[in-house]
Design a protein around this motif. Structure first.
Motif, PDB file in Angstrom:
ATOM      1  N   GLU A  87       0.976  -1.271   0.012  1.00  0.00           N
ATOM      2  CA  GLU A  87       0.011  -0.070  -0.024  1.00  0.00           C
ATOM      3  C   GLU A  87       0.817   1.289   0.089  1.00  0.00           C
ATOM      4  OE1 GLU A  87      -3.209   0.587  -0.419  1.00  0.00           O
ATOM      5  OE2 GLU A  87      -3.315  -1.534  -0.741  1.00  0.00           O
ATOM      6  N   ILE A  88       2.010   1.127   0.775  1.00  0.00           N
ATOM      7  CA  ILE A  88       2.834   2.461   0.754  1.00  0.00           C
ATOM      8  C   ILE A  88       3.356   2.566  -0.852  1.00  0.00           C
ATOM      9  CG2 ILE A  88       5.329   3.230   1.262  1.00  0.00           C
ATOM     10  CD1 ILE A  88       4.629   1.614   3.995  1.00  0.00           C
ATOM     11  N   SER A  89       3.815   1.588  -1.172  1.00  0.00           N
ATOM     12  CA  SER A  89       4.278   1.816  -2.806  1.00  0.00           C
ATOM     13  C   SER A  89       3.219   2.147  -3.445  1.00  0.00           C
ATOM     14  CB  SER A  89       4.722   0.318  -3.258  1.00  0.00           C
ATOM     15  OG  SER A  89       5.079   0.323  -4.498  1.00  0.00           O
ATOM     16  N   LYS A  90       1.969   1.732  -3.575  1.00  0.00           N
ATOM     17  CA  LYS A  90       1.046   2.030  -4.146  1.00  0.00           C
ATOM     18  C   LYS A  90       0.516   3.682  -4.245  1.00  0.00           C
ATOM     19  CE  LYS A  90      -1.612  -2.073  -4.762  1.00  0.00           C
ATOM     20  NZ  LYS A  90      -3.091  -2.792  -4.396  1.00  0.00           N
ATOM     21  N   THR A  91       0.744   4.111  -2.962  1.00  0.00           N
ATOM     22  CA  THR A  91       0.595   5.525  -2.505  1.00  0.00           C
ATOM     23  C   THR A  91       1.389   6.130  -3.220  1.00  0.00           C
ATOM     24  OG1 THR A  91      -0.645   5.046  -0.502  1.00  0.00           O
ATOM     25  CG2 THR A  91       0.277   7.287  -0.806  1.00  0.00           C
ATOM     26  N   GLN A  92       2.783   5.855  -3.067  1.00  0.00           N
ATOM     27  CA  GLN A  92       3.885   6.668  -3.719  1.00  0.00           C
ATOM     28  C   GLN A  92       3.719   6.704  -5.188  1.00  0.00           C
ATOM     29  OE1 GLN A  92       6.435   8.011  -2.069  1.00  0.00           O
ATOM     30  NE2 GLN A  92       7.832   8.412  -3.948  1.00  0.00           N
TER      31      GLN A  92
END
Length: 123
Positions: A87-92
């Motif tokens: 999810e962190i990666s998707k948000t980035q």
């Protein structure tokens, strides 16, 4: 005999059949292992000498990529900490459009260091 009021004596099961519950140190270690595994998977794609990954979909199609966002999107994960990294990666990717692998690796390395501190009983 009267039934006990809710929360008194009987604990309702909210887990699906065939699942189990982890608590305490076992749950912590499971989360660390899952997140670090995802980090180690994408870490090798970083930089000019980053390695490509071969992804095979459930339908059998094959794709070669070294894009962290693509790799992370294709993972089927049930580990809560690993899901957070994804999810962190998707948000980035949504906000900046770049740095998906770096942010995943950074967060994973922070978790790796946190694991060491917990093993020393510092928390």
């Amino acid at each position: 005999a009267a039934a006990a009021p809710f929360g008194m004596g009987v604990v309702p099961s909210v887990l699906s059949e065939g699942t189990h519950e982890e608590k305490g140190e076992t749950a912590q270690m499971s989360n660390f292992i899952g997140a670090i595994a995802v980090t180690d998977l994408v870490k090798t794609t970083l930089g000019p000498k980053g390695m490509d990954k071969i992804l095979q979909s459930q339908s059998g199609s094959i794709m070669v990529t070294n894009d962290g966002a693509t790799i992370l999107r294709s993972l089927l994960i049930d580990n809560p900490a690993a899901k957070v990294l994804i999810e962190i990666s998707k948000t980035q990717d949504d906000e900046i459009g770049d740095g998906t692998t770096s942010v995943c690796c950074f967060a994973g390395e922070l978790l790796r260091e946190a694991e060491k501190l917990l093993n020393q009983h510092l928390h």
